[in-house]
Design an enzyme around this catalytic site. Structure first.
Site, PDB file in Angstrom:
ATOM      1  N   HIS A 308       0.848  -1.181   0.000  1.00  0.00           N
ATOM      2  CA  HIS A 308       0.000   0.000   0.000  1.00  0.00           C
ATOM      3  C   HIS A 308       0.884   1.230   0.000  1.00  0.00           C
ATOM      4  CE1 HIS A 308      -3.093   2.854   1.192  1.00  0.00           C
ATOM      5  NE2 HIS A 308      -3.957   1.959   0.779  1.00  0.00           N
ATOM      6  N   ASP A 366      -7.997  -5.268   0.088  1.00  0.00           N
ATOM      7  CA  ASP A 366      -8.500  -5.990  -1.077  1.00  0.00           C
ATOM      8  C   ASP A 366      -8.083  -7.442  -1.126  1.00  0.00           C
ATOM      9  OD1 ASP A 366     -10.070  -4.076  -2.180  1.00  0.00           O
ATOM     10  OD2 ASP A 366      -8.374  -3.058  -3.084  1.00  0.00           O
TER      11      ASP A 366
HETATM   12  N1  ACO Z   1       4.314  -7.375  -4.845  1.00  0.00           N
HETATM   13  C1  ACO Z   1       5.658  -7.373  -4.959  1.00  0.00           C
HETATM   14  N2  ACO Z   1       6.445  -6.324  -4.744  1.00  0.00           N
HETATM   15  C2  ACO Z   1       5.831  -5.171  -4.406  1.00  0.00           C
HETATM   16  C3  ACO Z   1       4.428  -5.075  -4.254  1.00  0.00           C
HETATM   17  C4  ACO Z   1       3.676  -6.234  -4.483  1.00  0.00           C
HETATM   18  N3  ACO Z   1       2.335  -6.226  -4.361  1.00  0.00           N
HETATM   19  N4  ACO Z   1       4.112  -3.817  -3.899  1.00  0.00           N
HETATM   20  C5  ACO Z   1       5.243  -3.136  -3.829  1.00  0.00           C
HETATM   21  N5  ACO Z   1       6.292  -3.956  -4.121  1.00  0.00           N
HETATM   22  C6  ACO Z   1       7.717  -3.585  -4.077  1.00  0.00           C
HETATM   23  C7  ACO Z   1       8.134  -2.853  -5.345  1.00  0.00           C
HETATM   24  O1  ACO Z   1       8.606  -3.728  -6.338  1.00  0.00           O
HETATM   25  C8  ACO Z   1       9.210  -1.941  -4.821  1.00  0.00           C
HETATM   26  O2  ACO Z   1      10.386  -2.694  -4.659  1.00  0.00           O
HETATM   27  P1  ACO Z   1      11.888  -2.016  -4.778  1.00  0.00           P
HETATM   28  O3  ACO Z   1      11.902  -0.910  -3.777  1.00  0.00           O
HETATM   29  O4  ACO Z   1      12.797  -3.142  -4.469  1.00  0.00           O
HETATM   30  O5  ACO Z   1      11.976  -1.525  -6.195  1.00  0.00           O
HETATM   31  C9  ACO Z   1       8.709  -1.558  -3.427  1.00  0.00           C
HETATM   32  O6  ACO Z   1       7.878  -2.671  -3.000  1.00  0.00           O
HETATM   33  C10 ACO Z   1       7.896  -0.290  -3.378  1.00  0.00           C
HETATM   34  O7  ACO Z   1       6.900  -0.382  -4.379  1.00  0.00           O
HETATM   35  P2  ACO Z   1       6.201   0.877  -5.067  1.00  0.00           P
HETATM   36  O8  ACO Z   1       5.506   0.417  -6.300  1.00  0.00           O
HETATM   37  O9  ACO Z   1       7.164   1.999  -5.167  1.00  0.00           O
HETATM   38  O10 ACO Z   1       5.154   1.244  -3.959  1.00  0.00           O
HETATM   39  P3  ACO Z   1       3.914   2.143  -4.201  1.00  0.00           P
HETATM   40  O11 ACO Z   1       3.629   2.793  -2.902  1.00  0.00           O
HETATM   41  O12 ACO Z   1       4.097   3.031  -5.371  1.00  0.00           O
HETATM   42  O13 ACO Z   1       2.770   1.090  -4.601  1.00  0.00           O
HETATM   43  C11 ACO Z   1       0.860  -0.264  -4.628  1.00  0.00           C
HETATM   44  C12 ACO Z   1       1.682   0.778  -3.846  1.00  0.00           C
HETATM   45  C13 ACO Z   1       0.518   0.294  -6.028  1.00  0.00           C
HETATM   46  C14 ACO Z   1      -0.450  -0.510  -3.894  1.00  0.00           C
HETATM   47  C15 ACO Z   1       1.691  -1.556  -4.737  1.00  0.00           C
HETATM   48  O14 ACO Z   1       2.027  -2.055  -3.458  1.00  0.00           O
HETATM   49  C16 ACO Z   1       0.987  -2.633  -5.567  1.00  0.00           C
HETATM   50  O15 ACO Z   1       1.083  -2.610  -6.803  1.00  0.00           O
HETATM   51  N6  ACO Z   1       0.262  -3.584  -4.891  1.00  0.00           N
HETATM   52  C17 ACO Z   1      -0.508  -4.602  -5.583  1.00  0.00           C
HETATM   53  C18 ACO Z   1      -1.826  -4.018  -6.055  1.00  0.00           C
HETATM   54  C19 ACO Z   1      -2.794  -3.799  -4.898  1.00  0.00           C
HETATM   55  O16 ACO Z   1      -3.014  -4.666  -4.078  1.00  0.00           O
HETATM   56  N7  ACO Z   1      -3.408  -2.604  -4.898  1.00  0.00           N
HETATM   57  C20 ACO Z   1      -4.425  -2.253  -3.905  1.00  0.00           C
HETATM   58  C21 ACO Z   1      -3.986  -1.100  -3.060  1.00  0.00           C
HETATM   59  S1  ACO Z   1      -5.148  -0.810  -1.802  1.00  0.00           S
HETATM   60  C22 ACO Z   1      -6.423   0.026  -2.539  1.00  0.00           C
HETATM   61  O17 ACO Z   1      -6.327   0.706  -3.522  1.00  0.00           O
HETATM   62  C23 ACO Z   1      -7.706  -0.107  -1.872  1.00  0.00           C
END
Ligand code: ACO
Length: 431
Positions: A308, A366
């Site tokens: 998140h 979710d």
């Molecule tokens: N699976 C694997 N790795 C992940 C995930 C994941 N679900 N989420 C983040 N990471 C990793 C990234 O690869 C990144 O790694 P690095 O630093 O080694 O490059 C690090 O964690 C940070 O990730 P970002 O994408 O920069 O984090 P951001 O805050 O931008 O993303 C997000 C948040 C979009 C929710 C992300 O965690 C994601 O894509 N999750 C899966 C989709 C999801 O469940 N979305 C629902 C969110 S809740 C809602 O909207 C109600």
């Protein structure tokens, strides 16, 4: 106590610019950089708004490090235990919990605005039979201003209130109509004697051929899910509603923009993506290989329902829903469905895996909501529409707050330009 202030130093010239801080009730202050370009000739650069407050708001507070979520100051855990979706909707809109009379009046108003104009209902006939319900909802909500002209003057507080009640009352009817269109079943009119969530279940699952009884466990589970989803501060869809609304567009258009933004798999579409992912993993024995793919940056695969932008701890909503998830599955779940076992094992393995621990990736709301929806018999492509129904309260409240703020201005970010330098036009014959 003195207001904190910060300074920015230009390392080349030694010039110092003082930046005042905007402090709220809880949480980190925001540096006020509004005059920075005027005074120092630089912008701030923050794609994805990872460190940018776009507004002040008194609706919702999140502490992502501690896993805290407050609606108007009330911890979400207390509301989930003691309140109801409709009471929380009042709280979010008005700022205070209602008295018994206020709740009755509000509830009555929502109950008596559930029908949609027949011509608007016929819009659904125009959609292709397998259109995604979110596509239909975006289109139909965007068209609402064509039917409810008397509530498009956003400067009038009375019109704003009528819009708010209409929007919250009619969005379940629109979501259910999209569902019925998808399944080729006749539209079911709302029943004003039912509570908000029971009515939605009725409009989705009742058919003219036989009587339909709403299961109270299903209605209660939906009520809690909706309550937890009502608002979540300046998330992508709420920010979209505010940005669209800041132009002075009619409020229905702003909500339609929010529905479109919610649809993406990185936001509201994640609950649908979780179920697809569980289906792809297939069985517990495939979890390690799947997690290896998730950890491989080149695969482009993410563990859906994990991570998140704000929570770097357990999502407090996920904790509440996790318990609810077990109750619902015990009562309504298909005992032979391996999905929960798979989800729980995936959760357990991921939570103890070094990659997820180091990246502070926890299950978000979710991860569980999709499993509950599935147990309630709601098809996968209706998961995000369900989220949209609940989040409408937050979108409306944020729009109302912005409209009542005399200092609000049009949202208009700047950019760092990386294109070609100034160059002269070359006539076609010489290119
Ligand atoms: N699976 C694997 N790795 C992940 C995930 C994941 N679900 N989420 C983040 N990471 C990793 C990234 O690869 C990144 O790694 P690095 O630093 O080694 O490059 C690090 O964690 C940070 O990730 P970002 O994408 O920069 O984090 P951001 O805050 O931008 O993303 C997000 C948040 C979009 C929710 C992300 O965690 C994601 O894509 N999750 C899966 C989709 C999801 O469940 N979305 C629902 C969110 S809740 C809602 O909207 C109600």
């Amino acid at each position: 106590m003195a207001e904190p202030s910060y300074s920015l130093v230009n390392n080349s010239t030694g010039e110092k610019i003082d930046l005042p801080a905007v402090t709220g009730t809880l949480g980190a202050p925001g540096l006020d950089v509004r005059q920075l370009y005027r005074d120092a000739g630089v912008f701030t650069y923050d794609p994805g708004f990872k460190a940018t407050c776009s507004c002040s708001s008194a609706i919702t507070f999140i502490d992502g490090e501690k896993g805290v979520l407050l609606f108007r100051g009330y911890p979400v855990e207390q509301l989930a235990e003691k309140s109801s979706f409709i009471e929380v909707a009042y709280l979010i809109l008005h700022g205070e919990l209602p008295t018994a009379t206020q709740l009755e009046v509000f509830d009555h108003s929502i109950h008596t605005h559930t029908m949609i104009n027949e011509a608007l209902r016929r819009f659904f006939d125009g959609f292709h039979y397998d259109a995604h319900p979110m596509a239909m909802m975006t289109g139909v909500v965007g068209s609402m201003s064509a039917f409810y002209h008397d509530t498009t003057n956003s400067k009038d507080p009375k019109q704003r209130e009528i819009f708010a009640h209409r929007m919250i009352a009619k969005i379940p009817t629109i979501a259910a109509a999209a569902y019925k269109k998808y399944f080729g079943q006749p539209f079911v009119y709302p029943r004003n004697d039912l509570d908000y969530c029971s009515n939605l279940l009725h409009m989705m699952f009742a058919v003219p051929a036989e009587p339909y009884e709403v299961d109270p466990v299903a209605a209660k589970a939906l009520d809690i899910l909706f309550m937890l989803h009502t608002d979540h501060e300046q998330n992508a869809s709420t920010s979209t509603v505010r940005l669209a609304g800041s132009t002075g567009c009619n409020p229905y258009a702003a909500i339609a923009a929010g529905i479109a933004a919610l649809w993406g798999p990185a936001h509201g579409g994640a609950n649908e993506a979780v179920l697809k992912m569980l289906g792809e993993i297939g069985s517990v024995k495939n979890i390690p290989a799947f997690l290896d793919k998730v950890k491989d940056k080149n695969s482009g695969i993410r563990l859906m329902g994990f991570g998140h932008r704000v929570y770097k701890n357990f999502d407090p909503r996920a904790r509440i829903i996790r318990d609810q998830c077990h109750k619902v599955l015990e009562r309504l779940g298909d005992k032979n469905d391996q999905l929960l076992e798979l989800a729980m094992k995936l959760e357990e393995i991921a939570l103890s895996d070094d990659y997820f621990v180091a990246h502070k990736l926890y299950p978000n709301v979710d991860f569980y909501s999709g499993i509950i929806y599935k147990a309630l018999g709601i098809p996968t492509n209706m998961f995000t529409p369900m989220f949209a129904v609940a989040r409408t309260v937050g979108w409306v409240a944020n729009w109302m707050e912005m409209m009542a703020d005399p200092t609000a201005v049009i949202g208009r970010p700047r950019q760092v330009y990386t294109g070609a330098d100034t160059r002269n036009y070359i006539p076609l014959a010489k290119r």
